[in-house]
Design a protein around this motif. Sequence first.
Motif, PDB file in Angstrom:
ATOM      1  N   THR A  24       0.840  -1.213   0.000  1.00 47.81           N
ATOM      2  CA  THR A  24       0.000   0.000   0.000  1.00 47.81           C
ATOM      3  C   THR A  24       0.871   1.258   0.000  1.00 47.81           C
ATOM      4  O   THR A  24       2.094   1.169   0.171  1.00 47.81           O
ATOM      5  CB  THR A  24      -0.913   0.027   1.238  1.00 47.81           C
ATOM      6  OG1 THR A  24      -0.083   0.016   2.393  1.00 47.81           O
ATOM      7  CG2 THR A  24      -1.849  -1.173   1.272  1.00 47.81           C
ATOM      8  N   THR A  25       0.221   2.396  -0.174  1.00 46.90           N
ATOM      9  CA  THR A  25       0.954   3.670  -0.202  1.00 46.90           C
ATOM     10  C   THR A  25       1.709   3.897   1.106  1.00 46.90           C
ATOM     11  O   THR A  25       2.805   4.447   1.099  1.00 46.90           O
ATOM     12  CB  THR A  25      -0.017   4.844  -0.425  1.00 46.90           C
ATOM     13  OG1 THR A  25      -1.198   4.607   0.301  1.00 46.90           O
ATOM     14  CG2 THR A  25      -0.344   5.026  -1.883  1.00 46.90           C
ATOM     15  N   ASP A  26       1.128   3.440   2.210  1.00 39.20           N
ATOM     16  CA  ASP A  26       1.776   3.643   3.514  1.00 39.20           C
ATOM     17  C   ASP A  26       3.102   2.888   3.615  1.00 39.20           C
ATOM     18  O   ASP A  26       3.997   3.279   4.367  1.00 39.20           O
ATOM     19  CB  ASP A  26       0.853   3.155   4.653  1.00 39.20           C
ATOM     20  CG  ASP A  26      -0.464   3.913   4.643  1.00 39.20           C
ATOM     21  OD1 ASP A  26      -0.459   5.044   4.128  1.00 39.20           O
ATOM     22  OD2 ASP A  26      -1.471   3.365   5.128  1.00 39.20           O
ATOM     23  N   GLU A  27       3.180   1.780   2.867  1.00 46.54           N
ATOM     24  CA  GLU A  27       4.385   0.941   2.976  1.00 46.54           C
ATOM     25  C   GLU A  27       5.429   1.289   1.909  1.00 46.54           C
ATOM     26  O   GLU A  27       6.469   0.652   1.834  1.00 46.54           O
ATOM     27  CB  GLU A  27       3.981  -0.529   2.829  1.00 46.54           C
ATOM     28  CG  GLU A  27       3.178  -1.054   3.996  1.00 46.54           C
ATOM     29  CD  GLU A  27       2.358  -2.282   3.638  1.00 46.54           C
ATOM     30  OE1 GLU A  27       2.020  -3.041   4.557  1.00 46.54           O
ATOM     31  OE2 GLU A  27       2.037  -2.480   2.438  1.00 46.54           O
TER      32      GLU A  27
END
Lengths: 397, 378
Positions: free
Chosen positions: A63-66
Amino acid sequence: MRIITKEIRKLFRIKPAAILVIFTAVFIRLFLSIAGTGWNYVNSPSDVDFYRELAAQFGPELTTDEWDAFMAKRQSMIDEFNAAISQDKILQKNGIDTFDKCVEARSALVSGDGSYTNKDELSDEINRIIFYDSVTSPMYFKLQIMSEFVHFKGMTFWGSKTQDEIFKKDTVSSEQYKKRYTELVNSNSVSLIPSAVTRTVDNDFSRMVILSAVWCFIMILPYQIGERLKGVRELQISSKTGRSIFGKQAFACALTGLFTGGLLSAIYAVLLYRKGAFDFLDCVIIPNMRIIYWFDLTYRQYLLIYLAVFLISSVAAAILAYLVGRLSVNYIAGLGISIPTAAGLCAAVSKFGYMPFYAHAALIDSFVKILLTVGLCAVCSAAAAVMLKKDKVRDIL
Amino acid sequence: MRAFRFELKKLLNDPLMWVLPALFVGFDFFIVFHEVGMSDFRRDVKEMHGIILENDTTCEKISVLTGSANVLEAYYAGYVNGYSQSYDSLDMQDIKQMKEDTGSFHPSGSYKEFIDSNYDKLQMRVEEIKVSGDSAAAFYPGDGFAIHGKLYSLLKLCIIEMLIMMCFSVLYLMDFERINHTEDFVFSCECGRENMLTKLLAGLFLGHGYSAMILLSSLLFFFSFVPMKGLWNTPVSSFMVMEHSGLWEYPFITFVPLNFGQLLMLSIVTATLLALLIGLFAGALQLFLHNSYITMVSISAGYFGLLALPFAVRKADWIKTIVALNPAELWAQCGRWFIENYLALSFAWSEWWTLGIWTVVGAVFLLVGWRYFRRKDF
């Protein structure tokens, strides 16, 4: 129920079953991609392992967070690769000291561009680093996988592009396809599944359909023809109870088909498990934008759909085998009719069942192929039903 | 002779024995049409045929065509320019080494000497091809039109159909008495039992008839779309005939000088003998098993087994060549018959060695089967 059980037991005879077991072992070894030592459709033997490593670290989706953590991992690997090639004199001579320069040099050499001093020597050295060196080769292919994610991030993912921006001059793609594509482009995650695990199943599917048809025909056919040659048919037709056995035989054949399908699926599942494909069960089956599907199916759901189609086709093959057996006057006629019949069934199921829910730009065929498979099997069942109905009123003479 | 005629009649009167070959031929026609019968391909192949007949592969002709506005003429010239140096640095020992490395095939001792000497002979053939001028004969560009590949894929399919028809013909007649409940009468005397040989011969004879029908009609249909006038004499070793095969990109090196027509004739003869051999085995097995169904299933399973056998043998030793000399492997190599291809079979006439060895095995098997059948208690 007792009669049905007995009919099934009659179908599973030792001699044909023994031949079929040997045949299956040889067939799997020769024709199924899953039975090979490594994975097909990969750039290097360690590709799938690396995807597994990524999935273990980031989960089924990135995901974008990772993303920052992913890029940090990539950078540390690039540093390792750069350190490994830093002592290479041939690369130094040509000013190649980083991963990016190595990739650039390789593509320039392949396309015949680039102003390198000794192209053959450099080409050999780069090939050694990429394909043969035990340290740099796995690192190169891992970085290649990571670069692919970076490429897709830059090109498509995590943007907020509108449908019109993406499909500026496209007049071929259907509206549904454009909508689906845009949805995936704007998604904030990307699946960490290697395409090899889906493509292997896709390509093995048609072969498994052939295998199950061979099982059904070889087990069911001789029994039906044998009954006719031994004069049992006349005895059955002479009474109402005898005629009712035909329906039970057809049902027993369908159950045999189901059992055969289940057995072969179990064997295939074991092979998949041994290769480690089940580690990706929770991953969505769209690894990049090259192959997209109408739905965000997980690998588990994808396998279950294939299983359902395969079981339906096995039952259809068994019912067809029953029909052919009933219509054939001798063994050679039975085998002769089976060849085109089974080939037709296998070709149709392989075509309709291949890559279910695959999104084709110009077609809206999300359910059509599945419906065609089910329809085909329904036709086989209807044909058997007509024959059974006729049996009830058939004149013994 | 009378019994032979009656046996033939039995087979010919069965509608299935007509319907099945007709279906096979129909399927072959479909495949041929799909491969070479589409209007675009037909137009291109016709035009290319004209270009080939008017121009050879010499520099003068090609330099004229190079800047041609005609797309196919320019393609032909580009193809000749691109591949005309295929023989210049062709070293068969290098090819052998690459095949050994990619296939993890590392022979040693006398077997290594055998493989090395085979490739030395092939290198001599390469020199011979260069000197004779066979290397540069004009033909349809191999990678663009793939005439060789398409033709031999069709032949491979036809062989499978021929084998099925051959087995069916033999087994239908040899199982006829059992199916019709007349075996108690027929096999109760010596004369009746000897009739089994007549059945075998009649089955083989008519099996050949069906095979010829399938093969000839399919090939004629193929060549009705692909004009070959003036090209039958093109040597197969010409760089123009060459087609890519996976990693490999070098001309077809035949073990003996062969042109396109000769190779096709030799392949047809080999395919026919292969069908005869399988028919012989089906007959011999039927004498033991006395059940056409089990015989057919056993033949199919055995065929698959033989196909898998060379994969099962991992050792790069004489055993590799011995197991590769089998009928199933022979079928699998169709398209590369009489041409260098597989390391273990890199010697001339390996195809006919296979047929010879297995004919002897089949004949012994048949004799033992006949002895068993004559003494069998019904």
